[in-house]
Write an enzyme that holds these catalytic residues in place. Structure first.
Site, PDB file in Angstrom:
ATOM      1  N   PHE A 204       6.154   4.983  -9.336  1.00 16.17           N
ATOM      2  CA  PHE A 204       6.606   6.601  -8.802  1.00 16.17           C
ATOM      3  C   PHE A 204       6.885   6.433  -7.232  1.00 16.17           C
ATOM      4  CE2 PHE A 204       3.207   6.664 -12.153  1.00 16.17           C
ATOM      5  CZ  PHE A 204       4.049   6.832 -13.094  1.00 16.17           C
ATOM      6  N   CYS A 205       7.106   5.375  -6.784  1.00 20.34           N
ATOM      7  CA  CYS A 205       7.447   5.519  -5.158  1.00 20.34           C
ATOM      8  C   CYS A 205       6.302   5.856  -4.553  1.00 20.34           C
ATOM      9  CB  CYS A 205       8.563   6.165  -4.833  1.00 20.34           C
ATOM     10  SG  CYS A 205      10.077   5.756  -5.362  1.00 20.34           S
ATOM     11  N   ALA A 206       5.202   5.424  -4.984  1.00 18.75           N
ATOM     12  CA  ALA A 206       3.761   5.500  -4.388  1.00 18.75           C
ATOM     13  C   ALA A 206       2.618   4.427  -4.454  1.00 18.75           C
ATOM     14  CB  ALA A 206       3.131   6.951  -4.857  1.00 18.75           C
TER      15      ALA A 206
ATOM     16  N   HIS B 109       6.980   7.586  -0.754  1.00 16.87           N
ATOM     17  CA  HIS B 109       7.534   6.600   0.080  1.00 16.87           C
ATOM     18  C   HIS B 109       8.446   7.502   1.085  1.00 16.87           C
ATOM     19  CE1 HIS B 109       6.889   2.719  -2.647  1.00 16.87           C
ATOM     20  NE2 HIS B 109       5.676   3.301  -2.298  1.00 16.87           N
TER      21      HIS B 109
ATOM     22  N   ASP C  29      11.195   0.765  -7.496  1.00 15.52           N
ATOM     23  CA  ASP C  29       9.855   1.062  -7.170  1.00 15.52           C
ATOM     24  C   ASP C  29       9.238   2.075  -7.756  1.00 15.52           C
ATOM     25  OD1 ASP C  29      10.881   3.014  -5.288  1.00 15.52           O
ATOM     26  OD2 ASP C  29       9.880   2.168  -3.843  1.00 15.52           O
TER      27      ASP C  29
END
Length: 443
Positions: free
Chosen positions: A360-362, A124, A442
């Site tokens: 994993f911010c994805a 992100h 997140d």
């Protein structure tokens, strides 16, 4: 369980926390096995030594006449040179110190004079900041993905191509030199999110043709709150200051402000002198390692982990492409019939093993890989050993074969052993217990 590879592999370099003892729910303690390097790596011994050496001299920088202030200023500015040399910065590049990779990419995004092309696989931090964003959906092969980027830029050139150096989910490494050449053919600059690449591979941005590189100290064995943006000066000199305040100006009147050029333009306020010094110390230490030996250490452990996990029934390894030429020490997986949070809680509570679970911010990438609810990530680093890998594999084999020996429940997105008798150490007396729920992120 017998590991796929049998040759023992010791830690490559001393890091903090090597002998950390953690409590187990069944009683007793064990040595912590850290598989969360991709989120925050422990400090190298050379980094903690540098901080201890500099701490007595800590003072304000740039305008102090005191001896301690002069020493702190010298350390801070010397760090720019060290970082520039470590990444092979071009002569027209500038080194701006930030908080982390996210901060660096947001700073750059505010300076880009046009739109930005990104892939949907990005963290992100390299997906959300860009003001005029055009997203390319990655194909099942890296070769086809590169063709899609080429077609996107050919149809409408962009100011910037922002690309990850290595996926924070799968560890797959992108061909940076090829992508830089592709971007430049279309009159586009390239920025690399190096958060996961720089800790694992030596980077020479001049040789690769990279225009901007961002990375974080806390992933490079210097967890003291400093990050870096290295890149061409012109956009950074023309962009609005990242923060408005003291240190970013040449002169101020009631009616007019004359901003300083980069890097000062984007470093308003009192800087993180100790964090920057720590980052420079990590760069110096890693530059002094034998790169072939470092790569052999990572390859041995990564192969051991991937091969052993692939041999377990019900364990699925995640990957984006079938033809990625290289991967760093990140292995993400799922266990059939088990929530990723439950797997992570089990590994911690019963085996003293720390992994990462979640998205994993994805989020777009996890959804496309068919795991919108998340996965488990095990990442290795300089302090990892084959004994650590074998502990993780054996613990997962026991989970697959027999299930957990404790009860686990989800509370507000956070999995906990119930009951959880593990105490916190005295340094956080008064805090909630280890098993207390918190607001899930997140990542």
């Amino acid at each position: 369980m017998t590991s796929v590879l049998s040759r023992p592999c010791a830690p490559f370099a001393p890091v903090s926390g090597t002998d950390l003892q953690v409590p187990l729910v069944q009683g007793g303690t064990c040595t912590y096995a850290n598989f969360d390097y991709a989120a925050s790596a422990p400090a190298l011994a050379a980094v903690t030594d540098r901080i201890a050496e500099l701490l007595p001299f800590y003072s304000s920088v740039h305008r102090g006449a005191g001896y301690a202030s002069r020493v702190s200023t010298a350390a801070y500015e010397k760090a720019r040179v060290t970082v520039a040399e470590f990444v092979g910065a071009q002569s027209d590049s500038v080194v701006v110190f930030t908080r982390n990779t996210t901060d660096s990419l947001n700073l750059l995004a505010a300076c880009v004079p046009g739109d930005t092309v990104v892939l949907d696989i990005e963290h992100h931090a390299n997906l959300l900041p860009w003001r005029d964003r055009r997203v390319v959906v990655a194909a099942s092969t890296l070769a086809e993905t590169i063709d899609r980027l080429d077609a996107k830029l050919a149809a409408k050139p962009a100011a910037l191509l922002a690309i990850t150096g290595a996926s924070n989910v799968t560890g797959e490494v992108l061909p940076i030199a090829e992508l830089a050449a592709l971007a430049h053919r279309h009159g586009t600059r390239i920025a690399v999110d190096g958060a996961q690449l720089v800790p694992h591979r030596r980077i020479d941005i001049a040789a690769l043709g990279v225009d901007y590189l961002a990375f974080s100290g806390h992933k490079l064995y210097a967890p003291f709150g400093a990050g870096v943006l290295v890149g061409k000066r012109d956009w950074l000199d023309a962009g609005e200051p990242h923060l408005a305040g003291g240190g970013a100006v040449r002169s101020v009147s009631i009616d007019h402000t004359e901003w300083a050029p980069a890097p000062q333009r984007h470093e308003a306020g009192t800087p993180n002198v100790l964090g920057v010094a720590a980052l420079a110390a990590a760069c110096e230490a890693i530059a002094g390692f034998d790169d072939a030996e470092l790569q052999a250490h990572e390859h041995e452990l990564s192969s051991r982990l991937r091969g052993s996990l692939a041999a377990l029934d019900g364990v699925e390894l995640l990957q984006v492409w079938a033809d990625a030429p290289d991967t760093v020490g990140i292995v993400t997986f799922t266990v059939a019939g088990r929530d990723p949070g439950e797997v992570a809680a089990y590994l911690s509570a019963e085996h003293g093993i720390g992994v990462r679970d979640g998205k994993f911010c994805a989020h777009p990438l996890l959804s496309r890989l068919g795991h919108a609810d998340g996965a488990v990530r095990a990442s290795i680093g300089l302090g990892s050993s084959s004994a650590d890998v074998d502990r993780l594999v054996d613990a997962l084999a026991a989970l697959v074969e027999s299930g957990p020996n404790w009860h686990y429940e989800e509370d507000a997105g956070w999995w906990n052993p119930v009951p959880d008798p593990r105490p916190f150490p005295g340094l956080v007396d008064g805090a909630a217990g280890v098993g207390s729920p918190c607001i899930p992120s997140d990542g």
